[in-house]
Scaffold this active site. Sequence first.
Site, mmCIF file in Angstrom:
data_model
loop_
_atom_site.group_PDB
_atom_site.id
_atom_site.type_symbol
_atom_site.label_atom_id
_atom_site.label_comp_id
_atom_site.label_asym_id
_atom_site.label_seq_id
_atom_site.Cartn_x
_atom_site.Cartn_y
_atom_site.Cartn_z
ATOM 1 N N GLY A 19 0.828 -1.212 0.000
ATOM 2 C CA GLY A 19 0.000 0.000 0.000
ATOM 3 C C GLY A 19 0.854 1.251 0.000
ATOM 4 O O GLY A 19 0.620 2.196 -0.768
ATOM 5 N N LYS A 20 1.870 1.267 0.857
ATOM 6 C CA LYS A 20 2.776 2.432 0.900
ATOM 7 C C LYS A 20 3.539 2.575 -0.399
ATOM 8 O O LYS A 20 3.709 3.678 -0.912
ATOM 9 C CB LYS A 20 3.805 2.237 2.017
ATOM 10 C CG LYS A 20 3.317 2.453 3.403
ATOM 11 C CD LYS A 20 4.533 2.377 4.293
ATOM 12 C CE LYS A 20 4.208 2.286 5.728
ATOM 13 N NZ LYS A 20 5.407 2.147 6.545
ATOM 14 N N ASP A 76 7.825 5.726 7.792
ATOM 15 C CA ASP A 76 7.276 5.117 8.997
ATOM 16 C C ASP A 76 6.040 5.926 9.351
ATOM 17 O O ASP A 76 6.095 7.158 9.420
ATOM 18 C CB ASP A 76 8.259 5.081 10.159
ATOM 19 C CG ASP A 76 7.807 4.034 11.174
ATOM 20 O OD1 ASP A 76 7.882 2.825 10.862
ATOM 21 O OD2 ASP A 76 7.343 4.413 12.269
ATOM 22 N N SER A 77 4.949 5.229 9.550
ATOM 23 C CA SER A 77 3.685 5.948 9.670
ATOM 24 C C SER A 77 2.759 5.200 10.606
ATOM 25 O O SER A 77 3.027 4.067 11.004
ATOM 26 C CB SER A 77 3.062 6.111 8.279
ATOM 27 O OG SER A 77 3.116 4.902 7.557
ATOM 28 N N PHE A 157 -5.430 1.245 2.070
ATOM 29 C CA PHE A 157 -4.886 0.106 2.814
ATOM 30 C C PHE A 157 -4.983 0.418 4.304
ATOM 31 O O PHE A 157 -5.404 1.506 4.698
ATOM 32 C CB PHE A 157 -3.434 -0.184 2.380
ATOM 33 C CG PHE A 157 -2.449 0.896 2.752
ATOM 34 C CD1 PHE A 157 -2.333 2.049 1.982
ATOM 35 C CD2 PHE A 157 -1.637 0.764 3.872
ATOM 36 C CE1 PHE A 157 -1.427 3.043 2.322
ATOM 37 C CE2 PHE A 157 -0.721 1.758 4.213
ATOM 38 C CZ PHE A 157 -0.620 2.903 3.437
ATOM 39 N N GLY A 158 -4.563 -0.545 5.106
ATOM 40 C CA GLY A 158 -4.477 -0.337 6.555
ATOM 41 C C GLY A 158 -5.783 0.192 7.151
ATOM 42 O O GLY A 158 -6.854 -0.382 6.947
ATOM 43 N N ARG A 186 1.193 11.329 4.113
ATOM 44 C CA ARG A 186 2.350 10.890 3.299
ATOM 45 C C ARG A 186 2.672 11.941 2.234
ATOM 46 O O ARG A 186 3.825 12.286 2.014
ATOM 47 C CB ARG A 186 1.992 9.533 2.672
ATOM 48 C CG ARG A 186 3.095 8.851 1.925
ATOM 49 C CD ARG A 186 2.795 7.371 1.737
ATOM 50 N NE ARG A 186 2.809 6.654 3.005
ATOM 51 C CZ ARG A 186 1.702 6.245 3.653
ATOM 52 N NH1 ARG A 186 0.506 6.408 3.130
ATOM 53 N NH2 ARG A 186 1.805 5.647 4.825
HETATM 54 P P1 IMP Z 1 5.064 0.821 9.594
HETATM 55 O O1 IMP Z 1 5.368 2.232 9.173
HETATM 56 O O2 IMP Z 1 5.708 -0.192 8.731
HETATM 57 O O3 IMP Z 1 5.271 0.625 11.046
HETATM 58 O O4 IMP Z 1 3.510 0.587 9.313
HETATM 59 C C1 IMP Z 1 2.608 1.627 9.447
HETATM 60 C C2 IMP Z 1 1.203 1.092 9.520
HETATM 61 O O5 IMP Z 1 0.353 2.237 9.757
HETATM 62 C C3 IMP Z 1 0.697 0.496 8.227
HETATM 63 O O6 IMP Z 1 0.863 -0.887 8.183
HETATM 64 C C4 IMP Z 1 -0.779 0.866 8.264
HETATM 65 O O7 IMP Z 1 -1.465 -0.050 9.032
HETATM 66 C C5 IMP Z 1 -0.812 2.167 8.995
HETATM 67 N N1 IMP Z 1 -0.822 3.268 8.034
HETATM 68 C C6 IMP Z 1 0.183 4.104 7.713
HETATM 69 N N2 IMP Z 1 -0.181 4.942 6.745
HETATM 70 C C7 IMP Z 1 -1.440 4.606 6.416
HETATM 71 C C8 IMP Z 1 -2.350 5.101 5.457
HETATM 72 O O8 IMP Z 1 -2.071 5.996 4.653
HETATM 73 N N3 IMP Z 1 -3.541 4.496 5.448
HETATM 74 C C9 IMP Z 1 -3.898 3.496 6.282
HETATM 75 N N4 IMP Z 1 -3.087 2.978 7.177
HETATM 76 C C10 IMP Z 1 -1.855 3.536 7.249
#
Ligand code: IMP
Length: 199
Positions: A19-20, A76-77, A157-158, A186
């Site tokens: 998704g990212k 990282d989000s 996603f997410g 983002r």
């Molecule tokens: P990490 O940055 O790999 O720790 O994962 C960040 C998690 O935050 C993702 O797996 C999503 O579950 C959630 N996340 C981050 N950005 C978004 C977005 O734009 N939409 C939906 N979920 C997000």
Amino acid sequence: MARRLSAGARLVLASHNPGKLREIEALVAPHSVSVVSAGELGLPEPVEDAPDFVGNARIKALAAAHASGLPALSDDSGFCVAALGGAPGVLSARWAGLAKDFTSAMARVNAELGAAAERRAWFVAVLCLGWPDGHTDSFLGRVDGSAIWPPRGDRGFGYDPMFLPGGAAQTFGEMEPEAKHALSHRARAFAQLMAACLG
Ligand code: IMP
């Protein structure tokens, strides 16, 4: 002062999250850099054990930059809910478990919120550009809104289906990708990164 990318630079996208990657590729596309993903290069996923978004973004960018010898862009989000003290926050991916089940992760957010009237929520993204010599520049973007239930939409996603940005009629899960890019955490972090590092 941020370190600048030269026009035509080759950049590793230091993420294994489809998704990212889709969103970052769309953000990078109009610019004069070429990208290859960490997955395409067969790079391993590092352990993200920092306590905050900036620390984890640096870990991912530097791991990919060191392994590839190229500048690397990481993200990282997370999804932060006011009434849960900012959770799931840096643990957003972990709330979905090894199965990456975001239906369950969203249900957990809703269950922990219970009948709380306070529904404020926000997404945060830290984009980090890391270099093989250890230099990093990080940029933070945020979008505010509310956590809604039930989730709506099957785009994105997410946690997208349960996030309604402030002033919007559609959740991130319902929006066209272009509409999400117009206001997402983002895209906001990316705009800063591009202004500082390529412009
Ligand atoms: P990490 O940055 O790999 O720790 O994962 C960040 C998690 O935050 C993702 O797996 C999503 O579950 C959630 N996340 C981050 N950005 C978004 C977005 O734009 N939409 C939906 N979920 C997000």
